[in-house]
Design a protein around this motif. Structure first.
Motif, PDB file in Angstrom:
ATOM      1  N   SER A  63      38.847  28.897 -36.358  1.00 48.00           N
ATOM      2  CA  SER A  63      39.920  28.583 -35.409  1.00 48.00           C
ATOM      3  C   SER A  63      41.089  29.542 -35.569  1.00 48.00           C
ATOM      4  O   SER A  63      41.638  30.046 -34.582  1.00 48.00           O
ATOM      5  CB  SER A  63      40.385  27.139 -35.606  1.00 48.00           C
ATOM      6  OG  SER A  63      39.347  26.224 -35.313  1.00 48.00           O
ATOM      7  N   ALA A  64      41.481  29.799 -36.819  1.00 49.51           N
ATOM      8  CA  ALA A  64      42.578  30.732 -37.059  1.00 49.51           C
ATOM      9  C   ALA A  64      42.209  32.142 -36.607  1.00 49.51           C
ATOM     10  O   ALA A  64      43.038  32.859 -36.036  1.00 49.51           O
ATOM     11  CB  ALA A  64      42.939  30.724 -38.545  1.00 49.51           C
ATOM     12  N   PHE A  65      40.971  32.534 -36.826  1.00 46.06           N
ATOM     13  CA  PHE A  65      40.512  33.869 -36.454  1.00 46.06           C
ATOM     14  C   PHE A  65      40.487  34.050 -34.933  1.00 46.06           C
ATOM     15  O   PHE A  65      40.942  35.075 -34.411  1.00 46.06           O
ATOM     16  CB  PHE A  65      39.122  34.096 -37.040  1.00 46.06           C
ATOM     17  CG  PHE A  65      38.453  35.361 -36.611  1.00 46.06           C
ATOM     18  CD1 PHE A  65      38.924  36.600 -37.018  1.00 46.06           C
ATOM     19  CD2 PHE A  65      37.336  35.322 -35.786  1.00 46.06           C
ATOM     20  CE1 PHE A  65      38.294  37.773 -36.624  1.00 46.06           C
ATOM     21  CE2 PHE A  65      36.707  36.479 -35.388  1.00 46.06           C
ATOM     22  CZ  PHE A  65      37.183  37.713 -35.808  1.00 46.06           C
ATOM     23  N   LEU A  66      39.976  33.056 -34.225  1.00 38.27           N
ATOM     24  CA  LEU A  66      39.890  33.156 -32.770  1.00 38.27           C
ATOM     25  C   LEU A  66      41.221  32.879 -32.080  1.00 38.27           C
ATOM     26  O   LEU A  66      41.415  33.266 -30.925  1.00 38.27           O
ATOM     27  CB  LEU A  66      38.827  32.181 -32.234  1.00 38.27           C
ATOM     28  CG  LEU A  66      37.372  32.466 -32.615  1.00 38.27           C
ATOM     29  CD1 LEU A  66      36.463  31.397 -32.033  1.00 38.27           C
ATOM     30  CD2 LEU A  66      36.937  33.849 -32.152  1.00 38.27           C
ATOM     31  N   GLY A  67      42.123  32.191 -32.778  1.00 35.18           N
ATOM     32  CA  GLY A  67      43.402  31.853 -32.173  1.00 35.18           C
ATOM     33  C   GLY A  67      43.334  30.613 -31.316  1.00 35.18           C
ATOM     34  O   GLY A  67      43.974  30.527 -30.263  1.00 35.18           O
ATOM     35  N   ILE A  68      42.545  29.623 -31.754  1.00 35.61           N
ATOM     36  CA  ILE A  68      42.452  28.348 -31.046  1.00 35.61           C
ATOM     37  C   ILE A  68      42.984  27.249 -31.951  1.00 35.61           C
ATOM     38  O   ILE A  68      43.109  27.430 -33.162  1.00 35.61           O
ATOM     39  CB  ILE A  68      41.005  28.031 -30.634  1.00 35.61           C
ATOM     40  CG1 ILE A  68      40.081  28.022 -31.868  1.00 35.61           C
ATOM     41  CG2 ILE A  68      40.504  29.025 -29.600  1.00 35.61           C
ATOM     42  CD1 ILE A  68      38.647  27.639 -31.553  1.00 35.61           C
ATOM     43  N   SER A  69      43.308  26.116 -31.367  1.00 39.78           N
ATOM     44  CA  SER A  69      43.805  25.002 -32.154  1.00 39.78           C
ATOM     45  C   SER A  69      42.719  24.508 -33.093  1.00 39.78           C
ATOM     46  O   SER A  69      41.522  24.587 -32.790  1.00 39.78           O
ATOM     47  CB  SER A  69      44.239  23.861 -31.231  1.00 39.78           C
ATOM     48  OG  SER A  69      43.135  23.384 -30.479  1.00 39.78           O
ATOM     49  N   ASN A  70      43.135  24.003 -34.249  1.00 33.62           N
ATOM     50  CA  ASN A  70      42.181  23.472 -35.215  1.00 33.62           C
ATOM     51  C   ASN A  70      41.769  22.077 -34.764  1.00 33.62           C
ATOM     52  O   ASN A  70      42.183  21.074 -35.316  1.00 33.62           O
ATOM     53  CB  ASN A  70      42.793  23.445 -36.617  1.00 33.62           C
ATOM     54  CG  ASN A  70      41.758  23.102 -37.679  1.00 33.62           C
ATOM     55  OD1 ASN A  70      40.564  23.309 -37.477  1.00 33.62           O
ATOM     56  ND2 ASN A  70      42.219  22.575 -38.791  1.00 33.62           N
TER      57      ASN A  70
ATOM     58  N   LYS B 162      35.785  39.554 -30.471  1.00 28.15           N
ATOM     59  CA  LYS B 162      35.833  39.057 -31.846  1.00 28.15           C
ATOM     60  C   LYS B 162      34.401  38.740 -32.284  1.00 28.15           C
ATOM     61  O   LYS B 162      33.608  38.200 -31.498  1.00 28.15           O
ATOM     62  CB  LYS B 162      36.693  37.796 -31.939  1.00 28.15           C
ATOM     63  CG  LYS B 162      38.183  38.015 -31.661  1.00 28.15           C
ATOM     64  CD  LYS B 162      38.848  38.751 -32.818  1.00 28.15           C
ATOM     65  CE  LYS B 162      40.363  38.829 -32.671  1.00 28.15           C
ATOM     66  NZ  LYS B 162      41.036  37.553 -32.953  1.00 28.15           N
ATOM     67  N   VAL B 163      34.090  39.048 -33.535  1.00 25.47           N
ATOM     68  CA  VAL B 163      32.727  38.886 -34.038  1.00 25.47           C
ATOM     69  C   VAL B 163      32.706  37.911 -35.205  1.00 25.47           C
ATOM     70  O   VAL B 163      33.472  38.068 -36.168  1.00 25.47           O
ATOM     71  CB  VAL B 163      32.138  40.246 -34.477  1.00 25.47           C
ATOM     72  CG1 VAL B 163      30.745  40.064 -35.063  1.00 25.47           C
ATOM     73  CG2 VAL B 163      32.093  41.208 -33.296  1.00 25.47           C
ATOM     74  N   LEU B 164      31.838  36.919 -35.122  1.00 24.56           N
ATOM     75  CA  LEU B 164      31.621  35.965 -36.195  1.00 24.56           C
ATOM     76  C   LEU B 164      30.287  36.302 -36.851  1.00 24.56           C
ATOM     77  O   LEU B 164      29.224  36.088 -36.268  1.00 24.56           O
ATOM     78  CB  LEU B 164      31.596  34.534 -35.652  1.00 24.56           C
ATOM     79  CG  LEU B 164      32.838  34.082 -34.891  1.00 24.56           C
ATOM     80  CD1 LEU B 164      32.602  32.731 -34.221  1.00 24.56           C
ATOM     81  CD2 LEU B 164      34.046  34.004 -35.818  1.00 24.56           C
ATOM     82  N   LEU B 165      30.338  36.868 -38.050  1.00 23.36           N
ATOM     83  CA  LEU B 165      29.140  37.298 -38.774  1.00 23.36           C
ATOM     84  C   LEU B 165      28.780  36.245 -39.818  1.00 23.36           C
ATOM     85  O   LEU B 165      29.530  36.028 -40.762  1.00 23.36           O
ATOM     86  CB  LEU B 165      29.392  38.650 -39.443  1.00 23.36           C
ATOM     87  CG  LEU B 165      28.315  39.154 -40.411  1.00 23.36           C
ATOM     88  CD1 LEU B 165      26.984  39.364 -39.692  1.00 23.36           C
ATOM     89  CD2 LEU B 165      28.778  40.442 -41.091  1.00 23.36           C
ATOM     90  N   VAL B 166      27.631  35.605 -39.644  1.00 24.85           N
ATOM     91  CA  VAL B 166      27.192  34.573 -40.579  1.00 24.85           C
ATOM     92  C   VAL B 166      26.212  35.203 -41.569  1.00 24.85           C
ATOM     93  O   VAL B 166      25.227  35.830 -41.171  1.00 24.85           O
ATOM     94  CB  VAL B 166      26.518  33.401 -39.846  1.00 24.85           C
ATOM     95  CG1 VAL B 166      26.277  32.239 -40.830  1.00 24.85           C
ATOM     96  CG2 VAL B 166      27.374  32.920 -38.683  1.00 24.85           C
ATOM     97  N   ILE B 167      26.493  35.034 -42.862  1.00 27.10           N
ATOM     98  CA  ILE B 167      25.663  35.631 -43.908  1.00 27.10           C
ATOM     99  C   ILE B 167      25.187  34.542 -44.867  1.00 27.10           C
ATOM    100  O   ILE B 167      25.985  33.740 -45.359  1.00 27.10           O
ATOM    101  CB  ILE B 167      26.440  36.705 -44.692  1.00 27.10           C
ATOM    102  CG1 ILE B 167      26.826  37.868 -43.768  1.00 27.10           C
ATOM    103  CG2 ILE B 167      25.612  37.219 -45.868  1.00 27.10           C
ATOM    104  CD1 ILE B 167      27.604  38.969 -44.461  1.00 27.10           C
TER     105      ILE B 167
END
Length: 246
Positions: free
Chosen positions: A194-201, A103-108
């Motif tokens: 959190s929703a994107f990675l599938g972890i608890s908020n 999974k990729v988190l792209l910060v812009i």
């Protein structure tokens, strides 16, 4: 075999990737282990690791990462890679893009000129990160002169990099994070991550010891701001020069 879910935080320099990493590392199930390709990153003291193949480096990051021991609750493991580091290691991006389940988190950052200004300031001052209390009275970063050709090259590099990320991964594998929202409303950004990675908020603290280094406008910090504004007027980048106070 990989028992944790891998992710990578990517972006142009000075776009809040370090801040995002600190916020994520407050989650009990997450460990993001700094800049894998940075020879000076304190998390990775063994610089000889950079002599390994691209595949071996990623195995080090995702299969043998530094914090694996002692945390039985870890479910997600990541690292941070900025755009220039991909340029310095040709072929690494392709190996990363092929990593299973990544999974990729792209910060812009909306204003790429602010990213470039901050990068030049950090290079001149040697201060890349700032930690301390809110009332820290240390001197602000230096004012800078930015060459037109350097700005053009940086703007194009940012456009090309964002396109590369978005075209190399499926839409379900990339989350674009707005720097300004992350800075001003980190709770909403963390909820989306959190929703994107599938972890608890997890109620992570929005406050870290990391502090913004520059709060002044571009007009106040770029000595040749007007020259740049005139040059880019009417171009696709003219919005970078709008609504500048001071």
């Amino acid at each position: 075999m990989q028992t944790t879910e891998p992710f990578a935080i990517v972006g142009m320099p000075r776009t809040g990737t370090h801040y995002l990493e600190e916020l994520l590392n407050a989650h009990p199930n997450v460990s993001s282990n700094g800049e894998l390709l940075n020879p000076y990153d304190p998390i990775w003291p063994d610089r000889a690791r950079l002599l390994r193949s691209d595949r071996e480096l990623l195995e080090l990051a995702y299969l043998h990462h530094p914090t694996m021991t002692g945390n039985p609750h870890l479910t997600h493991v990541g690292c941070k890679i900025n755009q220039p580091q991909f340029n310095e290691r040709p072929g690494f991006f392709e190996t990363l893009a092929a990593w299973p389940r990544l999974k990729v988190l792209l910060v812009i950052r909306r204003n790429t000129l602010e990213s470039f200004r901050s990068l030049v300031q950090a290079r001149q001052s040697g201060q890349w990160l700032k930690y301390g209390p809110d009332n820290d009275d240390s001197r602000p970063p230096p004012q800078v002169m930015l060459k037109i050709e350097d700005c053009e090259a940086y703007f194009k590099a940012a456009d090309d990099f964002h396109h590369l990320i978005l075209s190399s991964f499926s839409p379900s594998s990339v989350l674009t994070i707005d720097y300004e929202t992350l800075r001003d409303d980190p709770a909403s950004s963390l909820k989306a991550v959190s929703a994107f990675l599938g972890i608890s908020n997890h109620p992570c603290s929005e406050n870290t010891s990391l502090r913004r280094q520059e709060v002044r406008s571009l007009r106040q910090t770029v000595l040749n701001f007007e020259e740049l504004r005139r040059h880019f007027e009417g171009s696709r980048y003219d919005s970078f020069f709008e609504a500048q106070g001071g």
